[in-house]
Design an enzyme around this catalytic site. Structure first.
Site, PDB file in Angstrom:
ATOM      1  CG  ASP A 294      -2.217   0.809   0.911  1.00 30.43           C
ATOM      2  OD1 ASP A 294      -2.167   1.668   0.001  1.00 30.43           O
ATOM      3  OD2 ASP A 294      -3.235   0.627   1.595  1.00 30.43           O
ATOM      4  CE1 TYR A 295      -0.209   7.618  -2.619  1.00 25.21           C
ATOM      5  CE2 TYR A 295       1.180   8.218  -0.778  1.00 25.21           C
ATOM      6  CZ  TYR A 295       0.594   8.522  -1.984  1.00 25.21           C
ATOM      7  OH  TYR A 295       0.816   9.747  -2.552  1.00 25.21           O
TER       8      TYR A 295
END
Ligand code: NOJ
Length: 748
Positions: A294-295
């Site tokens: 994820d980011y």
């Protein structure tokens, strides 16, 4: 004694399906990948694993590189140098073509870019938020909206979506309940698979197919206290029985990528957890696609207190099994040196690159890197009339009618109506929190939809009454006056779309105080009241709002919201949605879900001492999971079983007659729940095993049947293997998780 499950038993129960390996390349293509790998430098390999935000997005029409800011120029240069292999959240055929040109025609090896985006509930045509759509209890509908979204995204040059979100959510304080399929494992599995099928289509090479990326692996929805990004502390059993099955279903349906969660699972960040990413995902499930972080989640291993520094974070995430890094640029920065120094084996690097290249190959990008990047086709496909019609149908089928006292709904279209509340004329909270490419001008507000549906548009008065979380000077007085002059009041209240979503957990899941005061005052006017409830989660409805004559949960229905709600209010369609999350009595019950384990002291009466209830509350829901009314009125007659005893290998059918005493045909979702009375691991009080949509004609009846075998009775035994114990089972055929008609049978 217990019964081991055969593969056939589990297949019949839908617990395990054959794994589709859609990313295994044919021999020639595999050779092409190996040839490339041989030619790539360490930097180019790390580049294939580097994903960054698309800086070229939001530029209408042709791209003009001469006007690029330094950030855009820098990314363009990194693509030319082969140091970036994928971009995300850009949009538009022209922009995509420009970015792809940099990779294919200006980089040394010409490896095409992978263009991904958060296409969650539509690209430009915006469908209901996933939680709302799950209220349709119709996975096929979700497959169709995902297909339409993929068609639009494919025509805008996108190859991959960061969806579906398949996190089971049992604490409604968590902001991201809105993105998933709610609290139940069966719904979670069915919707995960349907959405993957819809996004990926039959053929990934087709320009209207997207690689699906189920997320967030794993147990991100089990965040402690419902606080987004908090850790999940849970048993391996809970993981395997509740949180992992929707992922498994998504992979069984062919998903070829997966995103890991920001959270820790029992102390280990999911972004660096070899047990999850290697043992479960690869060894047990045989997953062949690639894992994306994820980011900046790799960088966050440092703030977790798991990695010493950024370089250590890369080592931990990459060796655990995260193939591609989102937006931190840390793989680009550290992987080459980690491999050169022998800290990370070259074989691991090659594996990760191979997985990413295989997905590019499966999409057909090596043969046609311009796949889908055609502005003329984009203009035809985006917001096509068929997609808009589907959005309206999906919105209608997502609404849940919680209450309809005295049959107030449907309304006659010639009544004087007052539409009161901050959401009546509001276009900012129609599309939902994950519609980054949707445009406000296409959002049909409640006011617009209702005005278009009534006989005389002037008979509708619209008054906000309050802000969403603030008072409006004179607002309540104006609202009370409007209510007094109306035949029926429509109260559009609830949460804004930014009270749900990532990073937006709430401590109180009720109506914000200014709206509660508005409802209180308007109800005093004594007119019949229909509440149109906006929300991205189950709410705790307390005070006057719970006493309204009718309550419709309208969630965030997407661009056709106003039209769909009007269709239902005036009866050109009937509500048919069912809750995918339990509406509790109070926030303090969270986490609250129907499938809780049986307690040794169930409460028989509301205030029975020393039983499982709160001092001030019974142990129940205000509106249980599965609940939803329609305009007919359906009664369930006691079920019949074909046998009272089920032998291993045998089947049994349970049938109930559903009778509609009302004057309209009724769309009913008949639900089958089971309870194992005595098992070697304590089982839920009830568990949804199947459901069936039936239309019960006005004044008529239909029979609904469910077929059961030992596979449906299976649970994970003490050794974590599927098993079933001989003994008694309770069965309910029911309109929701807290009622229904019951029978019992024995497994021998
Ligand atoms: C963070 C979110 O957790 C994830 O769901 C999303 O796909 C990425 N950001 C990319 O936008």
């Amino acid at each position: 004694m217990s019964l081991r499950m055969s593969r056939r038993d589990l297949l019949l129960a839908g617990a395990a399906m054959p794994v589709l390996l859609s990313v295994v390349p044919a021999r020639g293509e595999a050779q092409r990948i190996e040839t490339l790998l041989d030619r790539m430098t360490l930097e180019e390999k790390a580049g294939q694993l580097t994903l960054v935000n698309d800086p070229f997005r939001w530029r209408p029409g042709n791209v003009n590189p001469d006007a690029f800011d330094p950030g855009q120029q820098a990314v363009a240069q990194e693509i030319r140098e082969g140091r970036i292999g994928a971009l995300f959240n850009g949009i538009g055929a022209a922009q995509a073509r420009y970015a792809q040109h940099l990779a294919v025609q200006e980089s040394r090896l010409g490896i095409p870019l992978l263009l991904a985006a958060d296409v969650i509930h539509g690209l430009r045509t915006i469908f209901p938020v996933p939680l709302a759509e799950t209220a349709s209890w119709d996975p096929d509908l979700a497959a169709r909206t995902a297909r339409a979204a993929a068609t639009e995204a494919g025509a805008s040059g996108i190859h991959q979506t960061y969806a579906p979100m398949v996190d089971i959510a049992r604490d409604q304080r968590w902001g991201r309940v809105v993105e998933g399929a709610g609290e139940d494992v069966l719904l979670g599995r069915l919707f995960a698979a349907a959405r993957v099928r819809g996004f990926q289509g039959d053929e990934l090479r087709d320009a209207s197919s997207l690689v699906a990326t189920p997320k967030h692996f794993a147990a991100y929805g089990a965040a402690e206290g419902g606080l987004d990004y908090a850790g999940a502390e849970l048993s391996e059993r809970a993981l395997r029985e509740v949180y992992l099955p929707p992922f498994r279903a998504a992979f069984d349906a062919g998903a070829c990528s997966v995103m890991c969660g920001f959270n820790t699972v029992n102390g280990i960040p999911a972004t660096a957890d070899p047990w999850l990413l290697q043992q479960v995902l690869r060894r047990e499930w045989g997953f062949r696609g690639y894992v994306v972080s994820d980011y900046t989640a790799d960088a966050e291993l440092v703030s977790h207190g798991f990695a010493e520094d950024a370089r250590d974070a890369v080592r931990l995430a990459f060796l655990a099994g995260v193939d591609m890094s989102m937006n931190s640029r840390l793989y680009q920065r550290y992987l080459p040196e980690l491999v050169a120094e022998g800290v990370v084996p070259m074989a691991r690097l090659d594996d990760a690159v191979r997985r990413v290249l295989r997905v590019k190959e499966a999409l057909g990008l090596f043969d046609d890197p311009w796949r889908g990047m055609d502005s003329e086709r984009e203009a035809r496909v985006v917001r096509a009339p068929a997609h808009v019609a589907l959005a309206r149908d999906a919105a209608r089928r997502s609404v849940v009618l919680l209450r309809n006292e005295g049959g107030l709904l449907p309304l006659r279209p010639d009544l004087r109506l007052a539409l009161i509340g901050p959401f009546g004329a509001d276009a900012d909270n129609v599309l939902g929190p994950w519609s980054i490419f949707g445009e406000r001008e296409h959002a049909v507000t409640l006011e617009a939809g209702i005005r278009a549906a009534i006989a005389d548009p002037d008979r509708l008065t619209v008054v906000p009454g309050s802000g969403i979380e603030s008072d409006l000077p004179g607002g309540i007085d104006a609202a009370v006056a409007a209510a007094g002059a109306a035949d029926v009041v429509l109260l559009a209240v609830g949460e804004s779309q930014w009270m749900s979503a990532e990073g937006h957990s709430r401590t109180e899941i009720d109506l914000p105080p200014p709206q509660a005061a508005l409802v209180e005052a308007v109800m005093q006017a004594g007119r019949p009241v229909v509440v149109l409830l906006k929300t991205g989660r189950a709410l705790a409805l307390t005070g006057s709002v719970a006493e309204a004559d009718a309550i419709m949960v309208t969630w965030f229905l997407g661009q056709e919201e106003g039209n769909a709600v009007a269709d239902l209010l005036f009866g050109s369609a009937a509500p048919s949605g069912r809750l995918p999350v339990s509406f509790p009595l109070r926030t303090g019950q969270q986490p609250f879900y129907y499938a809780r384990l049986s307690t040794g002291r169930p409460a028989q009466a509301a205030d029975q001492a020393y039983t499982a209830h709160y001092r001030n509350l019974p142990d129940g829901a205000l509106y249980p999971f599965g609940h939803g009314l329609t305009y007919g009125s359906v009664r369930y007659e006691p079920p019949r079983l074909t046998a009272e005893r089920l032998m291993a290998g045998g089947r049994l059918t349970a049938t109930a007659r559903l009778v509609n005493d009302g004057a309209r045909d009724a769309d009913e979702v008949a639900q089958l729940y089971l309870r194992d009375r005595a098992a070697r691991v304590v089982q839920p009080r009830r568990l949804l095993k199947a459901f069936s949509h039936v239309t019960v004609p006005a004044g008529g009846a239909v029979e609904v049947s469910f077929d059961l075998g030992v596979g449906e009775l299976a649970y994970l035994g003490p050794d974590m293997q599927p098993t079933a114990d001989p003994g008694w089972f309770d069965l309910w055929i029911a309109p929701n998780a807290e009622s229904g008609v019951a029978a019992a049978f024995r497994l021998d």
